[in-house]
Design a protein around this motif. Structure first.
Motif, PDB file in Angstrom:
ATOM      1  N   PHE A 219       0.587  -0.985  -0.658  1.00  0.00           N
ATOM      2  CA  PHE A 219       0.157   0.153   0.171  1.00  0.00           C
ATOM      3  C   PHE A 219       0.838   1.651   0.075  1.00  0.00           C
ATOM      4  O   PHE A 219       0.863   2.578  -1.011  1.00  0.00           O
ATOM      5  CB  PHE A 219      -0.881  -0.355   1.255  1.00  0.00           C
ATOM      6  CG  PHE A 219      -1.866  -0.894   1.363  1.00  0.00           C
ATOM      7  CD1 PHE A 219      -2.716  -1.335   0.451  1.00  0.00           C
ATOM      8  CD2 PHE A 219      -2.005  -2.128   2.095  1.00  0.00           C
ATOM      9  CE1 PHE A 219      -3.964  -1.660  -0.564  1.00  0.00           C
ATOM     10  CE2 PHE A 219      -3.540  -2.912   1.664  1.00  0.00           C
ATOM     11  CZ  PHE A 219      -4.387  -2.902   0.723  1.00  0.00           C
ATOM     12  N   ASN A 220       1.897   0.859   1.264  1.00  0.00           N
ATOM     13  CA  ASN A 220       2.773   2.141   0.890  1.00  0.00           C
ATOM     14  C   ASN A 220       3.726   2.773  -0.761  1.00  0.00           C
ATOM     15  O   ASN A 220       3.437   3.847  -0.344  1.00  0.00           O
ATOM     16  CB  ASN A 220       3.513   2.620   1.791  1.00  0.00           C
ATOM     17  CG  ASN A 220       3.598   2.127   2.709  1.00  0.00           C
ATOM     18  OD1 ASN A 220       2.865   3.073   3.664  1.00  0.00           O
ATOM     19  ND2 ASN A 220       4.948   2.084   3.755  1.00  0.00           N
ATOM     20  N   THR A 221       3.884   1.827  -1.219  1.00  0.00           N
ATOM     21  CA  THR A 221       4.258   2.010  -2.793  1.00  0.00           C
ATOM     22  C   THR A 221       3.353   2.709  -3.600  1.00  0.00           C
ATOM     23  O   THR A 221       3.345   3.163  -4.229  1.00  0.00           O
ATOM     24  CB  THR A 221       4.853   0.519  -2.891  1.00  0.00           C
ATOM     25  OG1 THR A 221       5.533  -0.264  -2.032  1.00  0.00           O
ATOM     26  CG2 THR A 221       5.114   0.795  -4.403  1.00  0.00           C
ATOM     27  N   LEU A 222       1.976   1.485  -3.494  1.00  0.00           N
ATOM     28  CA  LEU A 222       1.136   2.859  -4.270  1.00  0.00           C
ATOM     29  C   LEU A 222       0.961   3.788  -3.716  1.00  0.00           C
ATOM     30  O   LEU A 222       0.544   4.691  -4.685  1.00  0.00           O
ATOM     31  CB  LEU A 222      -0.637   1.230  -4.026  1.00  0.00           C
ATOM     32  CG  LEU A 222      -0.137   0.569  -4.558  1.00  0.00           C
ATOM     33  CD1 LEU A 222      -1.092  -0.486  -4.134  1.00  0.00           C
ATOM     34  CD2 LEU A 222      -0.224   0.592  -6.286  1.00  0.00           C
ATOM     35  N   PHE A 223       0.752   4.287  -2.971  1.00  0.00           N
ATOM     36  CA  PHE A 223       0.318   5.323  -2.494  1.00  0.00           C
ATOM     37  C   PHE A 223       1.252   6.597  -2.302  1.00  0.00           C
ATOM     38  O   PHE A 223       1.208   7.374  -3.265  1.00  0.00           O
ATOM     39  CB  PHE A 223       0.451   5.743  -0.098  1.00  0.00           C
ATOM     40  CG  PHE A 223      -1.181   5.588   0.280  1.00  0.00           C
ATOM     41  CD1 PHE A 223      -1.014   4.207   0.560  1.00  0.00           C
ATOM     42  CD2 PHE A 223      -1.642   6.993   0.742  1.00  0.00           C
ATOM     43  CE1 PHE A 223      -3.533   4.794   1.218  1.00  0.00           C
ATOM     44  CE2 PHE A 223      -3.144   6.865   0.894  1.00  0.00           C
ATOM     45  CZ  PHE A 223      -3.627   5.740   1.293  1.00  0.00           C
ATOM     46  N   PHE A 224       2.773   6.075  -2.152  1.00  0.00           N
ATOM     47  CA  PHE A 224       3.700   7.472  -2.300  1.00  0.00           C
ATOM     48  C   PHE A 224       4.132   7.617  -3.937  1.00  0.00           C
ATOM     49  O   PHE A 224       5.467   8.094  -4.507  1.00  0.00           O
ATOM     50  CB  PHE A 224       4.769   7.661  -1.595  1.00  0.00           C
ATOM     51  CG  PHE A 224       4.292   7.032   0.453  1.00  0.00           C
ATOM     52  CD1 PHE A 224       3.601   8.128   0.308  1.00  0.00           C
ATOM     53  CD2 PHE A 224       3.813   6.237   0.927  1.00  0.00           C
ATOM     54  CE1 PHE A 224       3.141   9.133   1.707  1.00  0.00           C
ATOM     55  CE2 PHE A 224       3.630   6.475   1.693  1.00  0.00           C
ATOM     56  CZ  PHE A 224       2.750   7.799   2.525  1.00  0.00           C
ATOM     57  N   ASN A 225       3.861   6.427  -4.546  1.00  0.00           N
ATOM     58  CA  ASN A 225       4.375   6.671  -6.365  1.00  0.00           C
ATOM     59  C   ASN A 225       3.027   7.324  -7.462  1.00  0.00           C
ATOM     60  O   ASN A 225       3.279   6.634  -7.952  1.00  0.00           O
ATOM     61  CB  ASN A 225       4.719   5.409  -6.531  1.00  0.00           C
ATOM     62  CG  ASN A 225       6.372   5.415  -5.923  1.00  0.00           C
ATOM     63  OD1 ASN A 225       7.264   5.200  -6.004  1.00  0.00           O
ATOM     64  ND2 ASN A 225       6.334   3.821  -4.874  1.00  0.00           N
TER      65      ASN A 225
END
Ligand code: SF4
Length: 361
Positions: A219-225
């Motif tokens: 989720f972090n990857t999707l959020f911050f990219n």
């Protein structure tokens, strides 16, 4: 021309002033060439306002957004252009939204974007009643142009067949985030390149338990990219609030204490399932709708895996936002769900950019 319409299409009517998340807010409205010419020649006060509002940036002509709203969205929550000159005088995008009109040359598909609360409500109604998102076919003419450069008819037929199989798989109990879906897509893509018959879904049954891993790290990857951006604060305040809740309560925690973040996420999900016991089925229907409306995009890049993964990531992120919203709530109404889906759908295309970072993991 064959026109294929998805089942909820004909039931759609804009709810105008009652809309909880009007499309006149949060978006810059592009102006097509025909409308632009009309506006430049329009007489009177409206003409002056129209000419003042037209801006050109990066090769795109649009209406100048004022406080993140269309300048012609009046205090009565109605469109001034439409009121004074009729629907056909509005920019084409406003006339069409939320209709998604795809012209493949041989046939057209007409569906609805769920970025509108009313189409999202229709989606929820169909999902609750277990009605199919099927296409009915008529013959006729359409006013919109072909929107593909590909003329590989054999591949298009293949794609539609694969979509049908995938929809059957979902309806048959394959979970939307099951690896079986991705494996099937990879094999279908391979078969297509070698002009072999489509694989049979039954061969993937034993993979149904294996799920695509969607933890806080992903989720972090999707959020911050791509998904999260500080401008959401003004463009989409509710989504911004939920993003901040995610970052504060899960995203940052997962970097320091991944297990604690995973437990917290499980608690949020557990509460969501109390409010929506049928959530898994709803998410499967959401993915099914994505296949019916978004799967033909593969016609442009031939990448089954990327598009199937995008649908999975999109569906999982929806569940996350529902869980974040549901926290501390005792119930979730259909109207709330429809608004949330619509607001989320407006931002969801940004997830696609982040998929390449997930693939590398
Ligand atoms: S979002 Fe949908 S219901 Fe709301 S104003 Fe736009 S078209 Fe109408």
């Amino acid at each position: 021309m064959k026109i294929r319409r998805i089942s909820i299409y004909n039931e759609f009517n804009c709810i105008g002033t009652d809309c909880p998340a009007s499309c006149c807010r949060g978006w810059r409205v592009p102006v097509d060439e025909e409308a632009c010419l009309k506006y430049l020649n329009k007489k009177g006060v409206l003409g002056t306002l129209l000419r003042y509002s037209i801006v050109k940036k990066d090769g795109i002509t649009s209406l100048r957004s004022v406080f993140n709203r269309c300048p012609f969205w009046g205090p009565d929550r109605l469109c001034t252009i439409q009121k004074q000159c009729g629907t056909d005088y509005m920019p084409l995008v406003c006339v069409q939204f939320p209709r998604q009109l795809s012209n493949f040359g041989e046939f057209c598909e007409e569906t609805l974007y769920l970025a509108c609360p009313e189409s999202a409500r229709l989606f929820l109604q169909y999902a609750a009643q277990d009605k199919p998102f099927s296409f009915s076919e008529t013959e006729g003419t359409v006013s919109y142009d072909i929107n593909t450069t590909n003329d590989d008819k054999a591949f298009l037929d293949y794609l539609l067949q694969a979509r049908e199989e995938l929809v059957h798989m979902l309806r048959d109990g394959f979970p939307y985030d099951g690896m079986a879906i991705l494996h099937y897509g990879a094999d279908a893509q391979d078969a297509c390149l070698h002009q072999a018959p489509l694989p049979h879904p039954a061969a993937y049954r034993e993979n149904t338990a294996e799920r695509f891993p969607m933890d806080c790290d992903t989720f972090n990857t999707l959020f911050f990219n791509g998904f999260y951006h500080p401008t959401l604060r003004t463009v989409s305040p509710l989504l911004y609030k939920l993003c901040k809740r995610y970052i504060r309560e899960l995203g940052l925690l997962s970097k320091r204490k991944p297990t604690a973040a995973a437990q917290k996420l499980a608690t949020y999900n557990a509460h969501l399932y109390v409010l929506l016991p049928d959530l898994d089925r709803l998410l499967n229907r959401y993915y099914e709708y994505y296949l019916q409306t978004g799967f033909p995009d593969i016609f442009e890049d031939y990448s089954f895996s990327r598009h199937l993964l995008f649908g999975m990531a999109k569906t999982n992120m929806l569940r996350l936002f529902l869980a974040l919203y549901a926290k501390n709530r005792k119930q979730l109404s259909t109207e709330e769900l429809a608004s949330l889906i619509a607001i989320y759908e407006r931002r969801a295309p940004q997830i696609e950019d982040a998929l390449k970072f997930i693939n590398r993991k």
